[in-house]
Design a protein around this motif. Sequence first.
Motif, PDB file in Angstrom:
ATOM      1  N   ARG A  32     111.845   3.747  58.302  1.00  0.00           N
ATOM      2  CA  ARG A  32     110.464   4.214  58.425  1.00  0.00           C
ATOM      3  C   ARG A  32     109.526   3.142  58.962  1.00  0.00           C
ATOM      4  NH1 ARG A  32     109.240   7.588  52.949  1.00  0.00           N
ATOM      5  NH2 ARG A  32     110.639   9.323  53.323  1.00  0.00           N
ATOM      6  N   GLU A  33     109.659   1.911  58.465  1.00  0.00           N
ATOM      7  CA  GLU A  33     108.643   0.908  58.791  1.00  0.00           C
ATOM      8  C   GLU A  33     109.175  -0.297  59.570  1.00  0.00           C
ATOM      9  OE1 GLU A  33     105.537   1.408  58.316  1.00  0.00           O
ATOM     10  OE2 GLU A  33     105.786   3.234  57.150  1.00  0.00           O
ATOM     11  N   LEU A  34     110.040  -1.082  58.917  1.00  0.00           N
ATOM     12  CA  LEU A  34     110.364  -2.385  59.484  1.00  0.00           C
ATOM     13  C   LEU A  34     111.084  -2.285  60.817  1.00  0.00           C
ATOM     14  CD1 LEU A  34     111.347  -4.585  56.445  1.00  0.00           C
ATOM     15  CD2 LEU A  34     109.211  -4.445  57.676  1.00  0.00           C
TER      16      LEU A  34
ATOM     17  N   LEU B 241     111.914   7.039  65.597  1.00  0.00           N
ATOM     18  CA  LEU B 241     112.131   6.992  67.050  1.00  0.00           C
ATOM     19  C   LEU B 241     110.812   7.190  67.795  1.00  0.00           C
ATOM     20  CD1 LEU B 241     115.451   9.028  67.297  1.00  0.00           C
ATOM     21  CD2 LEU B 241     115.144   6.565  67.488  1.00  0.00           C
ATOM     22  N   LEU B 242     109.990   8.120  67.279  1.00  0.00           N
ATOM     23  CA  LEU B 242     108.702   8.388  67.919  1.00  0.00           C
ATOM     24  C   LEU B 242     107.796   7.154  67.855  1.00  0.00           C
ATOM     25  CD1 LEU B 242     107.270  10.674  69.331  1.00  0.00           C
ATOM     26  CD2 LEU B 242     106.295  11.369  67.153  1.00  0.00           C
ATOM     27  N   LYS B 243     107.822   6.498  66.688  1.00  0.00           N
ATOM     28  CA  LYS B 243     107.058   5.259  66.517  1.00  0.00           C
ATOM     29  C   LYS B 243     107.481   4.227  67.557  1.00  0.00           C
ATOM     30  CE  LYS B 243     105.773   4.423  61.759  1.00  0.00           C
ATOM     31  NZ  LYS B 243     106.158   3.774  60.511  1.00  0.00           N
ATOM     32  N   ALA B 244     108.791   4.021  67.669  1.00  0.00           N
ATOM     33  CA  ALA B 244     109.301   3.022  68.617  1.00  0.00           C
ATOM     34  C   ALA B 244     108.877   3.364  70.037  1.00  0.00           C
ATOM     35  CB  ALA B 244     110.821   2.939  68.522  1.00  0.00           C
TER      36      ALA B 244
ATOM     37  N   LEU C  34     111.692   2.409  77.757  1.00  0.00           N
ATOM     38  CA  LEU C  34     113.065   2.855  77.488  1.00  0.00           C
ATOM     39  C   LEU C  34     113.745   1.968  76.459  1.00  0.00           C
ATOM     40  CD1 LEU C  34     114.551   3.742  80.991  1.00  0.00           C
ATOM     41  CD2 LEU C  34     114.249   5.260  79.038  1.00  0.00           C
ATOM     42  N   ALA C  35     113.509   0.651  76.577  1.00  0.00           N
ATOM     43  CA  ALA C  35     114.269  -0.290  75.743  1.00  0.00           C
ATOM     44  C   ALA C  35     113.833  -0.243  74.283  1.00  0.00           C
ATOM     45  CB  ALA C  35     114.120  -1.709  76.285  1.00  0.00           C
ATOM     46  N   MET C  36     112.541   0.028  74.025  1.00  0.00           N
ATOM     47  CA  MET C  36     112.027  -0.099  72.652  1.00  0.00           C
ATOM     48  C   MET C  36     112.755   0.799  71.636  1.00  0.00           C
ATOM     49  SD  MET C  36     109.750  -2.056  71.236  1.00  0.00           S
ATOM     50  CE  MET C  36     108.183  -2.396  72.007  1.00  0.00           C
ATOM     51  N   PRO C  37     112.919   2.127  71.895  1.00  0.00           N
ATOM     52  CA  PRO C  37     113.644   2.933  70.894  1.00  0.00           C
ATOM     53  C   PRO C  37     115.099   2.498  70.728  1.00  0.00           C
ATOM     54  CG  PRO C  37     112.469   4.344  72.432  1.00  0.00           C
ATOM     55  CD  PRO C  37     112.411   2.956  72.994  1.00  0.00           C
ATOM     56  N   LEU C  38     115.736   2.086  71.838  1.00  0.00           N
ATOM     57  CA  LEU C  38     117.132   1.647  71.742  1.00  0.00           C
ATOM     58  C   LEU C  38     117.229   0.395  70.871  1.00  0.00           C
ATOM     59  CD1 LEU C  38     118.204   2.057  75.492  1.00  0.00           C
ATOM     60  CD2 LEU C  38     118.535   3.661  73.631  1.00  0.00           C
ATOM     61  N   LEU C  39     116.349  -0.573  71.156  1.00  0.00           N
ATOM     62  CA  LEU C  39     116.373  -1.820  70.388  1.00  0.00           C
ATOM     63  C   LEU C  39     116.045  -1.565  68.921  1.00  0.00           C
ATOM     64  CD1 LEU C  39     114.658  -4.212  72.939  1.00  0.00           C
ATOM     65  CD2 LEU C  39     117.036  -4.276  72.215  1.00  0.00           C
ATOM     66  N   SER C  40     115.091  -0.652  68.680  1.00  0.00           N
ATOM     67  CA  SER C  40     114.697  -0.354  67.306  1.00  0.00           C
ATOM     68  C   SER C  40     115.863   0.245  66.533  1.00  0.00           C
ATOM     69  CB  SER C  40     113.498   0.593  67.317  1.00  0.00           C
ATOM     70  OG  SER C  40     113.274   1.111  66.045  1.00  0.00           O
ATOM     71  N   ALA C  41     116.595   1.168  67.169  1.00  0.00           N
ATOM     72  CA  ALA C  41     117.753   1.778  66.502  1.00  0.00           C
ATOM     73  C   ALA C  41     118.800   0.716  66.185  1.00  0.00           C
ATOM     74  CB  ALA C  41     118.359   2.870  67.370  1.00  0.00           C
ATOM     75  N   LEU C  42     119.024  -0.210  67.130  1.00  0.00           N
ATOM     76  CA  LEU C  42     120.020  -1.262  66.896  1.00  0.00           C
ATOM     77  C   LEU C  42     119.553  -2.212  65.796  1.00  0.00           C
ATOM     78  CD1 LEU C  42     121.036  -1.917  70.584  1.00  0.00           C
ATOM     79  CD2 LEU C  42     122.462  -0.976  68.784  1.00  0.00           C
TER      80      LEU C  42
ATOM     81  N   PHE D  12      99.828   5.928  62.164  1.00  0.00           N
ATOM     82  CA  PHE D  12     100.938   6.848  62.406  1.00  0.00           C
ATOM     83  C   PHE D  12     101.604   7.230  61.085  1.00  0.00           C
ATOM     84  CE2 PHE D  12     105.223   8.128  63.246  1.00  0.00           C
ATOM     85  CZ  PHE D  12     105.124   8.877  64.393  1.00  0.00           C
ATOM     86  N   THR D  13     101.857   6.227  60.236  1.00  0.00           N
ATOM     87  CA  THR D  13     102.493   6.505  58.949  1.00  0.00           C
ATOM     88  C   THR D  13     101.632   7.429  58.108  1.00  0.00           C
ATOM     89  OG1 THR D  13     103.492   4.321  59.013  1.00  0.00           O
ATOM     90  CG2 THR D  13     103.497   5.433  56.899  1.00  0.00           C
ATOM     91  N   ALA D  14     100.313   7.152  58.086  1.00  0.00           N
ATOM     92  CA  ALA D  14      99.410   7.974  57.281  1.00  0.00           C
ATOM     93  C   ALA D  14      99.412   9.413  57.776  1.00  0.00           C
ATOM     94  CB  ALA D  14      97.998   7.395  57.332  1.00  0.00           C
TER      95      ALA D  14
END
Lengths: 256, 152
Positions: free
Chosen positions: A94-96, A200-203, A150-158, A250-252
């Motif tokens: 969710r956050e980190l 994913l949306l956040k990333a 493109l890279a941000m969601p991929l990197l975030s998932a990893l 976004f979290t709120a």
Amino acid sequence: MNPVIGLGAWTVKVIGAFGRMTSFAVQTAVASMRPFRGRRLVEELYRIGVRSLVIILLSGFVVGGVLGLQGYTSLARFGAEDLLGSGVALILIRELGPVVTSLLVTGRAGSSIAAGIASMNATEQLDGLRMMSVNPLGFVVAPNALAMILAMPLLSALFILSGLLGGYTVGSQLLGVDPGRYLTGIETVTTFEDDVAGSLLKALIFGVLVALISTYHGYTASRNAQGVSDATTNTVVIGSVTTLVVNYFFTALWSS
Amino acid sequence: MTNTTIRDLVVGLFVAVGMVAIAYMSFSLGGLSYAGPGGLQIFATFNEIGGLNKRAPVVIGGVKVGQVTRIALDDEYYARIEMDLDARLNLPDDSSAAILTRGLLGNQFISIEPGASEDLLEPGAEISLTEDAVIMERLIGRVISNLGGDGS
């Protein structure tokens, strides 16, 4: 009268900056499509995505490990060590995951994008492109921005998976959590609609924001050494603060 | 030429690994679709489900055979649960369902006790014999009031 004049001037300045940024984003989006430069996109994906990989995986592992360590000592007091997997998974997903990835990528790649474009501008390379009737927005700015998005969601998932592995290593291998309980804890508590989709949306949002902030500051920097260094500093500072502020809202909104 | 090819390969690998990570997070961890065999939809109605959640496991004798897919109120304000069970199960139509808690503070789940009838539960059928979730506070309350009754 002076404070009022100051407030007015400040408002005009802020709105002007937003307007210039929006118009810059629209022009870049248009330039990115005609022509679409796939070759340049791959080059920038390598520079921004692949070369951020080591720092992302390493940081993820260590962050997951420290969550495992702290979570374990807190939970063990209630005899609830089995909840470690759930806790680590929710915090990371969710956050980190998105936030730390965005901060790291801003520092690692956003600064390099800003400095690169700013120094190309200062050394008249962008003018050279214009002279050959190549739009620098399409040739330099758009591939950088698209690669970042493109890279941000991929990197975030990893980052998240690496963090879960770090939590597993510390929690189950070094401390006393049952490995099976850790893994089922992760699986039972995370849902696609509540956690993964939001992550994913956040990333993706962070990717768009950091891409816009870094390319805009690079492109509009003054044509001297001071301009290049200002562009880099502004990118890192504004990019990081924007990530943290947008993350809160976004979290709120997401959880309501 | 070779350098560009290697770089393209590395970028391709990076994107592929990232996509796999996203897919793993969505499907395996996020449970976008239940990983086990499903296909047998069964309903059950309870007075009280306590803290039962969507995706809570459904077990027979402790073995996971499916999960809760929907929780809703019916017209008469009873809690109606939809479960997705392994389609290979041949459950008698007098089977019963109970909401149990794993340990004292653990998650709640549904346990199905197979009956002895000759007829089987059809897809979309309803389990009529159900046992509600135990609410710890009410249980404690009852114990306390019983103790008070004895003392007077």
